[in-house]
Design an enzyme around this catalytic site. Structure first.
Site, PDB file in Angstrom:
ATOM      1  N   CYS A  70       0.867  -1.176   0.000  1.00  9.37           N
ATOM      2  CA  CYS A  70       0.000   0.000   0.000  1.00  9.37           C
ATOM      3  C   CYS A  70       0.902   1.224   0.000  1.00  9.37           C
ATOM      4  O   CYS A  70       1.527   1.538   1.017  1.00  9.37           O
ATOM      5  CB  CYS A  70      -0.927   0.004   1.217  1.00  9.37           C
ATOM      6  SG  CYS A  70      -2.015   1.443   1.313  1.00  9.37           S
ATOM      7  N   CYS A 215      -4.985   6.166  -4.595  1.00  6.12           N
ATOM      8  CA  CYS A 215      -4.318   4.871  -4.464  1.00  6.12           C
ATOM      9  C   CYS A 215      -2.866   5.072  -4.848  1.00  6.12           C
ATOM     10  O   CYS A 215      -2.562   5.371  -6.009  1.00  6.12           O
ATOM     11  CB  CYS A 215      -4.981   3.826  -5.357  1.00  6.12           C
ATOM     12  SG  CYS A 215      -4.151   2.208  -5.330  1.00  6.12           S
TER      13      CYS A 215
END
Length: 276
Positions: A70, A215
């Site tokens: 992430c 993202c």
């Protein structure tokens, strides 16, 4: 242990800082989804002590599935450590591989996410294909998209290049791409509108989280996919719904590392037992 609500360019996290804890949390799928029902987030992050002077990072998506990487979550965790007086260069272990972060003069954290995975097995795909332009299309509500680029940034991404991202029915397209049999581990679906060789407007349907405000690994994948198609240079500003992210692909070949930076916000400190 301490717990925080944070965001990176709008990408929402709950960070559990378990440094110094002998047994860091390893939440079950049920515990993650129950926490998400009480305190919505895109990813749950557990920061803990690692081996050999590294820190450990683990990530869970809102649906309870563990994520290998992430980008924005790593930035948020690094920024948190920097703000508490930690060293200006950090090393992390993660399921997706080693990560490093450094503090920029602006105060932001820049994360080195390593070299992208570009082979079809790296993504992974269910069959051999040229990852620059997949032999794949998706259709929803009269909109048909085809030939995405595929990139692994420690997690899988399929990036479609589109004329106007605002016009797309992403709530329909996103889950169809995510769950297609071509992607045996599911996939993050990115929709990129090129606004110049160094400007990309991006929206991402995240695997296990849905449509998010930003993202980080998706931003990195978009730049890599665009560069491999000759559509962008090696550095760009990625405009997400929640803010601007800066991405650069170092070097001049596929082995170069990808770096990500951008804003982070601490929203609130939470009860440390919030996840239980």
């Amino acid at each position: 242990m301490r717990a925080y609500a944070m965001n990176g360019a709008g990408n929402a996290f709950i960070l559990l800082d378990a440094r110094g804890e002998p047994s860091p949390p390893r939440p079950s799928t049920r515990e993650v989804t129950d926490l998400h029902a009480r305190h919505p987030f895109d990813q749950l992050i557990v920061l803990a002590d690692g081996a050999d002077n590294c820190l450990s990072l683990r990530f869970w998506n809102a649906d309870g599935g563990e994520a290998g990487a992430c980008g924005n979550g790593t930035r948020a965790a690094a920024w948190h450590v920097f703000e508490e007086g930690g060293p200006a260069l950090l090393s992390f272990d993660s399921v997706g591989g080693p990560l490093t972060a450094r503090r920029l003069a602006s105060g932001e954290a820049e994360v080195d996410l390593g070299a992208p995975g570009l082979g079809w097995r790296d993504i992974p795909l269910s069959q051999a294909m040229d990852t620059r332009s997949l032999d794949y299309e998706v259709e929803a509500d009269g909109v048909r998209l085809h030939a995405p680029g595929a990139v692994s940034m420690g997690n899988p991404h399929a990036v479609f290049f589109v004329e106007a991202v605002a016009d797309l029915p992403l709530a329909l397209l996103g889950p169809r791409v995510e769950q297609d049999r071509l992607f045996p581990e599911r996939v993050n679906a990115g929709f990129a509108e090129l606004r110049g060789s160094d400007q990309i407007r991006l929206r991402v349907w995240e695997r296990g989280a849905g449509l998010t405000l930003a993202c980080g690994t998706g931003a990195c994948a978009a730049l890599v996919a665009a560069n491999r198609r000759g559509l962008a240079g090696r550095e760009a500003q990625i405009e997400a719904d929640g803010g601007l992210l800066s991405v650069r692909w170092d070097g001049a070949d596929d082995a170069g590392h990808v770096f990500l930076s951008g804003p982070v916000e601490l929203e609130a400190q939470l009860d440390p037992d919030v996840w239980r």
